[in-house]
Design a protein around this motif. Structure first.
Motif, PDB file in Angstrom:
ATOM      1  N   ARG A  96       1.156  -0.820   0.001  1.00 32.59           N
ATOM      2  CA  ARG A  96       0.385  -0.023   0.250  1.00 32.59           C
ATOM      3  C   ARG A  96       1.207   1.449  -0.173  1.00 32.59           C
ATOM      4  O   ARG A  96       0.595   2.489  -0.746  1.00 32.59           O
ATOM      5  N   TRP A 320      -6.487  -2.220  -1.317  1.00 33.51           N
ATOM      6  CA  TRP A 320      -7.497  -2.299  -0.113  1.00 33.51           C
ATOM      7  C   TRP A 320      -5.702  -2.113   0.207  1.00 33.51           C
ATOM      8  O   TRP A 320      -5.194  -2.655   0.947  1.00 33.51           O
ATOM      9  N   LYS A 326     -12.694  -5.920   6.166  1.00 31.42           N
ATOM     10  CA  LYS A 326     -12.179  -6.175   4.238  1.00 31.42           C
ATOM     11  C   LYS A 326     -12.956  -5.480   3.188  1.00 31.42           C
ATOM     12  O   LYS A 326     -13.900  -4.933   3.806  1.00 31.42           O
ATOM     13  N   LEU A 327     -12.889  -5.616   2.058  1.00 36.48           N
ATOM     14  CA  LEU A 327     -13.828  -5.294   0.848  1.00 36.48           C
ATOM     15  C   LEU A 327     -14.171  -5.961   0.661  1.00 36.48           C
ATOM     16  O   LEU A 327     -13.926  -7.418  -0.579  1.00 36.48           O
ATOM     17  N   ARG A 352      -9.779 -11.370  -7.452  1.00 42.33           N
ATOM     18  CA  ARG A 352      -8.999 -10.844  -7.063  1.00 42.33           C
ATOM     19  C   ARG A 352      -7.738 -10.780  -7.362  1.00 42.33           C
ATOM     20  O   ARG A 352      -7.605 -12.156  -8.167  1.00 42.33           O
ATOM     21  N   SER A 366     -13.776 -11.371  -1.156  1.00 42.67           N
ATOM     22  CA  SER A 366     -13.237 -10.473  -0.817  1.00 42.67           C
ATOM     23  C   SER A 366     -11.374  -9.712  -0.943  1.00 42.67           C
ATOM     24  O   SER A 366     -11.324 -10.688  -1.083  1.00 42.67           O
ATOM     25  N   GLY A 409      -9.067   2.582   1.565  1.00 43.29           N
ATOM     26  CA  GLY A 409      -8.604   2.110  -0.119  1.00 43.29           C
ATOM     27  C   GLY A 409      -8.124   3.145  -2.062  1.00 43.29           C
ATOM     28  O   GLY A 409      -9.017   4.455  -0.991  1.00 43.29           O
TER      29      GLY A 409
END
Length: 417
Positions: A96, A320, A326-327, A352, A366, A409
């Motif tokens: 990230r 994310w 979680k998304l 994913r 997720s 996100g």
């Protein structure tokens, strides 16, 4: 002078922080007290040389562990150009942070250890930079001094990475053999590698062409703030402040306001230093229009015959950025796009993406921390968007947890409707 934003990426211990330290040191962009502090810390740690990576690894945990954790930004300039550097982490758990650092970059430098060659993390970071549409990519083969400056080893790595890059959307790819520790081919050409006939890294950074990358076709001006001075001598002044996200604006140009659809012409373009004859990315300016139109923060000014999509349904790739939640389908979040904020709901998670193998897991329920996937979003009010591939400023957004107000996100629009 224009500004080049670039990010460093690559596997752990490939020398990203040392390279930036070498750039700053050899271009004389650090103060004497900074250098003294680095030399003192290097001696205290028993290092036989001045550890230039300490110039960017500012957190105590980074210095103690010898790794980069957070994105470190540094600024320097040469007579030809100004630079903003984002030193990004190499560990997979800090994906990230790497996405954050590369999201605004004009160029990415991916370092590869000449001894180890192209690793999984090298491929992952190369994919992420192309996913983020960084237009220029430099593969810096570092630590050439540890392989006796071997041309054969450099060519092996070049061929291997070229084959991998053929699967990606790479617009501009350059290979440079360097030694960040000794300064070979960083600021000056190296006498140790007479077989290399290209430019040094700094020379390439100074001369790479970026003006055409900033979308000089589609006019996009998200309104950030309406300026109405209270002083009596300016009581008739009404200006719309913001940062140009695309195209060139000039006094007299016809423009349209979204969402109203009303047209007007630009009366003047003002800056802190006075009026200017044109505005282009990434200038921050104030527009004055000839007509009185009800304009507020989050609105968009553009050309009548070249408008963005007015959309409440988005198809997007999302990274994310939290392990707190979680998304998943039906997740409700706040979306911030340019200067407009709205609520959004995740309608579907299509797949994913494994950034190492590029495999699409369509059964994933997720997205967790540092995972990337394609989602469908439904937004409560219209957004004025372009595809991310066309305009990074109007095609990117962030997602915020409404209860904690933390960014969870970052997304890139693939399709809007």
């Amino acid at each position: 002078m224009d500004i080049l934003r670039f990010a460093t990426a690559g596997s752990v211990d490939d020398g990203k922080s040392t390279l930036i330290g070498r750039l700053l040191y050899d271009s004389k962009a650090i103060f004497e007290d900074q250098l003294e502090a680095v030399e003192r810390t290097s001696r205290d740690r028993g290092t036989e040389y001045t550890d230039l990576s300490l110039l960017t690894d500012g957190l105590r945990a980074e210095r103690e562990q010898g790794i980069t954790i957070d994105v470190a930004y540094r600024y320097f300039a040469t007579p030809r150009r100004k630079f903003i550097i984002a030193d990004t982490p190499g560990h997979i758990q800090y994906t990230r942070n790497m996405v954050t650092g590369a999201s605004t970059a004009d160029l990415a430098i991916i370092l590869i250890d000449a001894r180890k060659g192209v690793l999984e993390q090298s491929r992952r970071h190369a994919f992420l930079t192309t996913l983020l549409r960084v237009p220029h990519l430099v593969l810096a083969v570092n630590k050439m001094d540890l392989v006796d400056y071997s041309e054969e080893r450099f060519e092996e790595i070049r061929e291997e990475f070229t084959q991998f890059a053929s699967k990606l959307n790479v617009a501009d790819l350059t290979f440079i053999p360097i030694s960040a520790l000794h300064g070979d081919n960083v600021v000056s050409r190296s006498e140790s590698m007479p077989w290399y006939h290209g430019s040094s890294l700094l020379h390439h950074l100074e001369n790479v062409h970026i003006a055409s990358d900033r979308n000089l076709v589609d006019v996009r001006f998200p309104v950030q703030y309406v300026i109405r001075p209270h002083k009596t001598e300016y009581h008739d002044y009404r200006g719309y402040a913001g940062q140009v996200a695309g195209g060139v604006l000039k006094p007299g140009d016809e423009v349209i306001h979204l969402p109203s659809g009303l047209t007007s012409r630009i009366a003047s373009i003002d800056t802190f230093d006075g009026p200017v004859e044109e505005a282009f990315p990434p200038m921050s300016v104030t527009l004055r229009l000839e007509d009185e139109i009800d304009i507020s923060r989050g609105d968009m000014i553009c050309r009548p015959n070249n408008q963005p999509s007015v959309a409440q349904e988005l198809e997007a790739m999302v990274c994310w950025m939290t392990d707190a939640t979680k998304l998943a389908p039906r997740s409700k979040l706040v979306i911030k796009h340019t200067t407009r904020t709205a609520r959004a709901m995740v309608r579907d998670l299509h797949y994913r993406l494994d950034v190492n193998t590029l495999h699409r897991d369509e059964a994933a329920p997720s997205l967790g921390l540092n995972e990337i996937g394609r989602v469908s979003l439904r937004v409560t009010q219209p957004l004025f968007v372009d595809d991310y591939a066309r305009n990074r400023a109007t095609g990117g957004f962030i997602l915020v947890d409404e209860s904690t107000n933390t960014t969870v996100g970052a997304g890139m629009v693939i399709e809007a409707r």
